[in-house]
Design a protein around this motif. Structure first.
Motif, PDB file in Angstrom:
ATOM      1  N   UNK A 149       0.525  -1.213  -0.181  1.00 35.80           N
ATOM      2  CA  UNK A 149       0.008   0.006  -0.001  1.00 35.80           C
ATOM      3  C   UNK A 149       0.993   1.284  -0.029  1.00 35.80           C
ATOM      4  N   UNK A 150       2.050   1.274   0.378  1.00 32.11           N
ATOM      5  CA  UNK A 150       3.001   2.293   0.466  1.00 32.11           C
ATOM      6  C   UNK A 150       3.743   2.250  -1.039  1.00 32.11           C
ATOM      7  N   UNK A 151       3.832   3.326  -1.820  1.00 33.06           N
ATOM      8  CA  UNK A 151       4.503   3.358  -2.792  1.00 33.06           C
ATOM      9  C   UNK A 151       5.653   4.500  -3.050  1.00 33.06           C
ATOM     10  N   UNK A 152       6.883   4.397  -3.463  1.00 35.03           N
ATOM     11  CA  UNK A 152       7.941   5.347  -3.655  1.00 35.03           C
ATOM     12  C   UNK A 152       7.607   6.416  -4.490  1.00 35.03           C
ATOM     13  N   UNK A 153       8.126   7.674  -4.017  1.00 37.78           N
ATOM     14  CA  UNK A 153       8.039   8.872  -5.162  1.00 37.78           C
ATOM     15  C   UNK A 153       8.460   8.411  -6.376  1.00 37.78           C
ATOM     16  N   UNK A 154       7.619   8.912  -7.352  1.00 40.79           N
ATOM     17  CA  UNK A 154       7.981   8.665  -8.735  1.00 40.79           C
ATOM     18  C   UNK A 154       8.996   9.727  -9.313  1.00 40.79           C
ATOM     19  N   UNK A 155       9.425  10.684  -8.772  1.00 36.87           N
ATOM     20  CA  UNK A 155      10.475  11.453  -9.415  1.00 36.87           C
ATOM     21  C   UNK A 155      11.023  12.171  -7.958  1.00 36.87           C
ATOM     22  N   UNK A 156      12.262  12.781  -8.325  1.00 34.07           N
ATOM     23  CA  UNK A 156      12.997  13.525  -7.282  1.00 34.07           C
ATOM     24  C   UNK A 156      12.137  14.619  -6.799  1.00 34.07           C
ATOM     25  N   UNK A 157      12.031  14.763  -5.306  1.00 36.92           N
ATOM     26  CA  UNK A 157      11.459  15.829  -4.626  1.00 36.92           C
ATOM     27  C   UNK A 157       9.917  15.406  -4.611  1.00 36.92           C
ATOM     28  N   UNK A 158       9.307  14.703  -5.257  1.00 36.12           N
ATOM     29  CA  UNK A 158       8.043  14.192  -5.087  1.00 36.12           C
ATOM     30  C   UNK A 158       7.766  13.221  -3.720  1.00 36.12           C
ATOM     31  N   UNK A 159       6.553  13.463  -2.988  1.00 37.09           N
ATOM     32  CA  UNK A 159       6.599  12.672  -1.701  1.00 37.09           C
ATOM     33  C   UNK A 159       6.143  11.241  -1.970  1.00 37.09           C
ATOM     34  N   UNK A 160       6.352  10.241  -0.994  1.00 34.72           N
ATOM     35  CA  UNK A 160       6.203   9.012  -0.852  1.00 34.72           C
ATOM     36  C   UNK A 160       4.672   9.036  -0.775  1.00 34.72           C
ATOM     37  N   UNK A 161       3.905   7.816  -0.864  1.00 38.53           N
ATOM     38  CA  UNK A 161       2.384   7.683  -0.766  1.00 38.53           C
ATOM     39  C   UNK A 161       1.967   6.404  -0.570  1.00 38.53           C
ATOM     40  N   UNK A 162       0.643   6.656   0.195  1.00 44.64           N
ATOM     41  CA  UNK A 162      -0.071   5.659   0.979  1.00 44.64           C
ATOM     42  C   UNK A 162      -1.329   5.630   0.206  1.00 44.64           C
ATOM     43  N   UNK A 163      -1.693   4.570  -0.505  1.00 38.69           N
ATOM     44  CA  UNK A 163      -3.029   4.551  -1.167  1.00 38.69           C
ATOM     45  C   UNK A 163      -3.311   5.461  -2.303  1.00 38.69           C
TER      46      UNK A 163
END
Length: 239
Positions: A149-163
């Protein structure tokens, strides 16, 4: 500081081409954000100030900035709203969803929390938790697809995400434990921080001059409070 607080909604109706519009009468209250003050002072010997070529004063200013920043961060999470600002986790009107386990976080509990917010708030919401909770969350998979359910940031400086929503680490959030509330999810437009005075440093070389001491005063005036509790949801460790 007073903010308008809507206590009811409008009542639009479908109408035909020649039908007259009908009035709505939404009601409003007021929410008050009280300005609080945090302050201290530091005494430094004049000899140290002279011998350090400005380094001693710079170190004191850095220590004050770090201290005040830590105190503000703690207050915005757990402040009682008496002498300090009101914290998000102490507001009694914010509801909660149980984690689904007696002593830990679960993926299903976070998913239930996610969908407990109305879509309008959910789509602008952010997860908040400390590093211990974040570490536990990174290992979670949903019970349907087995995906993390946790996803890493897709680009530099972008936040990590949950759902699909960003996650922010806050060191002052509670740890995972029975009966605790280690996770907050919400739209932070419902929480107001009012800055009245940035960190003010006043150097007074005269008060204790006969003792060879300079006194440095530091003051910060800021207020904060929950304006719309419905925009937030906590996770409680419980079945």
């Amino acid at each position: 500081v007073m903010y308008p607080k809507r206590t009811s909604v409008t009542n639009a109706k479908w109408k035909g081409e020649t039908q007259s519009q009908e009035a709505s009468e939404p009601t409003f209250g007021q929410a008050e954000v009280v300005i609080r003050e945090v302050n201290t002072y530091v005494d430094i010997s004049n000899q140290l100030l002279a011998d350090s070529a400005g380094q001693a004063e710079a170190e004191v200013n850095l220590a004050l900035a770090e201290d005040f920043g830590q105190k503000e961060g703690l207050a915005f999470v757990n402040g009682a709203g008496t002498l300090d600002p009101e914290g998000l986790m102490t507001n009694a009107d914010i509801g909660f969803t149980v984690s689904g386990a007696a002593s830990t976080l679960t993926a299903d509990g976070l998913i239930n929390t996610f969908y407990s917010l109305p879509a309008a708030y959910r789509n602008a919401a952010t997860w908040v938790m400390n590093s211990t909770s974040l570490a536990a969350t990174r290992r979670m998979k949903d019970s349907v697809t087995g995906s993390y359910i946790w996803q890493p940031a897709l680009s530099l400086g972008a936040p990590e995400s949950i759902l699909g929503r960003p996650v922010v680490e806050a060191v002052d959030m509670p740890d995972v434990g029975a009966g605790n509330f280690p996770v907050l999810f919400g739209d932070f437009s419902g929480y107001r921080i009012v800055d009245r005075l940035a960190l003010s440093i006043l150097v007074n070389p005269y008060l204790l001059a006969t003792n060879g001491i300079t006194r440095v005063h530091a003051t910060r005036r800021v207020g904060a409070g929950v304006i719309q509790p419905a925009k937030f949801r906590k996770v409680k460790i419980s079945t």
